[in-house]
Design a protein around this motif. Structure first.
Motif, PDB file in Angstrom:
ATOM      1  N   VAL A 174      -0.553   9.336 -10.959  1.00  0.00           N
ATOM      2  CA  VAL A 174      -0.097   8.009 -10.512  1.00  0.00           C
ATOM      3  C   VAL A 174      -0.609   6.919 -11.438  1.00  0.00           C
ATOM      4  N   ALA A 175      -1.879   7.016 -11.847  1.00  0.00           N
ATOM      5  CA  ALA A 175      -2.437   6.012 -12.758  1.00  0.00           C
ATOM      6  C   ALA A 175      -1.618   5.940 -14.041  1.00  0.00           C
ATOM      7  N   GLU A 176      -1.264   7.089 -14.576  1.00  0.00           N
ATOM      8  CA  GLU A 176      -0.501   7.132 -15.826  1.00  0.00           C
ATOM      9  C   GLU A 176       0.929   6.620 -15.622  1.00  0.00           C
ATOM     10  N   ARG A 177       1.562   7.030 -14.527  1.00  0.00           N
ATOM     11  CA  ARG A 177       2.953   6.630 -14.307  1.00  0.00           C
ATOM     12  C   ARG A 177       3.069   5.142 -13.973  1.00  0.00           C
ATOM     13  N   GLU A 192       0.840  -1.188   0.000  1.00  0.00           N
ATOM     14  CA  GLU A 192       0.000   0.000   0.000  1.00  0.00           C
ATOM     15  C   GLU A 192       0.879   1.244   0.000  1.00  0.00           C
ATOM     16  N   ALA A 193       0.393   2.312  -0.614  1.00  0.00           N
ATOM     17  CA  ALA A 193       1.191   3.538  -0.662  1.00  0.00           C
ATOM     18  C   ALA A 193       0.289   4.763  -0.780  1.00  0.00           C
ATOM     19  N   ARG A 194       0.842   5.915  -0.466  1.00  0.00           N
ATOM     20  CA  ARG A 194       0.158   7.192  -0.607  1.00  0.00           C
ATOM     21  C   ARG A 194       0.287   7.689  -2.040  1.00  0.00           C
ATOM     22  N   ILE A 195      -0.795   8.240  -2.561  1.00  0.00           N
ATOM     23  CA  ILE A 195      -0.792   8.780  -3.914  1.00  0.00           C
ATOM     24  C   ILE A 195       0.143   9.982  -4.031  1.00  0.00           C
ATOM     25  N   ASP A 196       0.095  10.891  -3.075  1.00  0.00           N
ATOM     26  CA  ASP A 196       0.941  12.074  -3.177  1.00  0.00           C
ATOM     27  C   ASP A 196       2.421  11.709  -3.094  1.00  0.00           C
ATOM     28  N   THR A 197       2.729  10.722  -2.259  1.00  0.00           N
ATOM     29  CA  THR A 197       4.122  10.282  -2.131  1.00  0.00           C
ATOM     30  C   THR A 197       4.630   9.686  -3.438  1.00  0.00           C
ATOM     31  N   MET A 198       3.866   8.759  -4.006  1.00  0.00           N
ATOM     32  CA  MET A 198       4.315   8.068  -5.211  1.00  0.00           C
ATOM     33  C   MET A 198       4.321   8.969  -6.434  1.00  0.00           C
ATOM     34  N   SER A 199       3.481   9.989  -6.427  1.00  0.00           N
ATOM     35  CA  SER A 199       3.455  10.905  -7.575  1.00  0.00           C
ATOM     36  C   SER A 199       4.757  11.681  -7.704  1.00  0.00           C
TER      37      SER A 199
END
Length: 488
Positions: free
Chosen positions: A321-324, A269-276
């Motif tokens: 994130v979805a795109e990356r 699991e991960a945070r969206i803002d972090t992974m972006s």
């Protein structure tokens, strides 16, 4: 002897390593005699516990308890033991008593409730049952003050990171029973590499139960444990159950580099803002290190609703994130909690449209949908629903169908969500699940996926979601797997 019980929480085919009781066993190992009873494996856990009590001087019975089916199973075990062996003190720990301590102690068959991290609290509680310490001196403990007829809740215990405690005593279990086939491998293990959450999403109780800091396990230790599970028990994949597996990019890179030689596939699991914000090089390294899927709490397709939730992310970050993830060959699994109390109809309308946008951008995205169900805590969202929901004061009420459904987000029956809006959410979910059957359903044959896609194509194209009877019938016939209901 101390008896640690993991009450039944899931079907046998979905069972995973009972990490909570293993963590407690780790601090007892070599200093106390103890036994672990797992209701997900043992078909008669009450009988096993009674046998242990009759053959050994059991000083304490401890149960780990999550809301939902495990709470109901914990009630059954606790009631029976209290009725047949009333001299044994009973303590509940885990998420449920951490959030609902008063409801837990309102049960006549529960003597103590451990809130938050339980390892050191358990060790100190043993001194209480042995009569050499007062319960009011133990941090993180709630108990019944029988002198004044009231519940006492001691101050919170500061959290410690995983490295502060010994490894899980895997030798106490038949680990092979828990390494189940999954989308990630033939023998999938489970691991928890952190505790706590620094974010304060108002609908979530994790930070209230386990602290507002996330304390990470060192990459060396994580990889050593996974290597042990692979070499000793044949594990070939792992699911990390941390709330935010990737808090810092440097930590993520160090861990990924050490995991490369293991050749294990994994989920986290991960945070969206972090992974972006992660670099392309880091995302590529994660994929090469075995990261196959990441679960993200997207929560809403409305920025105003995300602000209400204090989520700290934006819809634009979710799309990024979805795109990356598509670019780097990692499957994103987006979870949504739909029906914000402020304006549930608008939130539903905007979120369903947003999910369609994600699917256009990255069709491989997995979508999980829940009805918005808050937990009792301080915060903006709870303040808005105060007076609209009266949470149960007893375990017996929590175990009723109405509150079990609320806990599991099956049919929460929240007062702000109109019936027609709820049906729209459910019907849309049925259509999307048919149009893109989850890749995690490893048992579904190719023809069944093609059938569902064909049956649902026209509905999705023309946005006709009402009365999808043919899709529900097909899903039942195919026995389509639903990841969010694995615990049922």
């Amino acid at each position: 002897m101390i008896v640690l019980v993991n009450p039944r929480a899931t079907r046998p085919k979905n069972r995973r390593l009972p990490l909570s009781v293993l963590a407690l066993g780790a601090v007892l190992e070599g200093r106390e005699e103890y036994a672990i009873v797992d209701g997900n494996v043992d078909e008669q856990p009450e009988k096993t516990v009674l046998s242990l009590i009759d053959k050994n001087p059991v000083e304490l019975l401890g149960l780990t308890v999550m809301p939902g089916p495990q709470m109901a199973a914990a009630m059954e075990i606790s009631r029976k033991i209290r009725a047949l062996r009333p001299h044994v003190p009973i303590v509940w720990g885990g998420y449920f008593p951490s959030i609902y301590a008063d409801a837990t102690l309102n049960a006549s068959y529960v003597d103590y409730a451990v809130r938050g991290q339980g390892e050191n609290t358990l060790i100190e509680l043993l001194e209480v049952v042995r009569g050499v310490r007062s319960p009011d001196s133990i941090l993180g403990l709630s108990f019944k003050d029988r002198t004044f007829g009231m519940h006492r809740h001691n101050a919170e215990r500061p959290m410690q990171g995983p490295d502060a405690f010994p490894w899980s005593p895997f030798h106490r279990l038949r680990v092979e029973q828990y390494l189940r086939p999954s989308f990630f491998g033939e023998r999938t293990a489970a691991h928890h590499a952190s505790i706590g959450c620094p974010f304060r999403c108002s609908f979530c109780g994790v930070h209230a139960a386990y602290g507002n800091r996330e304390l990470m396990e060192s990459p060396d230790r994580t990889v050593a444990i996974l290597s042990h599970l692979k070499q000793t028990y044949g594990a070939d994949s792992v699911q990390f159950y941390d709330m935010n597996f990737f808090m810092r990019e440097d930590h993520a890179r160090e861990l990924a580099e050490q995991m490369l030689p293991l050749g294990m596939k994994w989920w986290c699991e991960a945070r969206i803002d972090t992974m972006s914000r992660y670099s392309d090089a880091t995302l590529d390294l994660l994929r090469r290190a075995g990261c196959k899927m990441i679960f993200f709490g997207a929560e809403s397709g409305s920025d105003w609703a995300l602000k209400e939730m204090e989520k700290g992310i934006t819809t634009e970050q979710t799309l990024t994130v979805a795109e990356r993830m598509q670019q780097h060959g990692i499957i994103p699994e987006f979870s949504f909690v739909i029906g914000n109390p402020r304006d549930p109809e608008r939130d539903t309308r905007e979120t369903l449209a947003f999910i369609r946008k994600i699917k256009t951008l990255n069709p491989a995205s997995e979508i999980i949908m829940y009805h918005y169900t808050p937990v009792p805590q301080r915060g903006a969202m709870y303040g808005q629903i105060d007076g609209k929901i009266n949470f149960p004061a007893t375990l017996e009420e929590w175990a009723t169908k109405r509150w079990m459904d609320f806990t599991l987000r099956i049919d929460p029956n929240t007062p702000w969500l109109k019936r027609k809006t709820k049906k729209l959410i459910e019907n849309f979910e049925t259509v999307v699940a048919s149009r893109w059957p989850t890749v995690q359903d490893i048992a579904a044959p190719k023809w069944s996926r093609n059938l569902l896609r064909t049956l649902s194509a026209w509905r999705y194209w023309f946005r006709i979601y009402a009365f999808p009877h043919e899709l529900r019938l097909a899903q039942r016939f195919i026995q389509l797997r639903r990841p969010k209901q694995e615990s049922l």
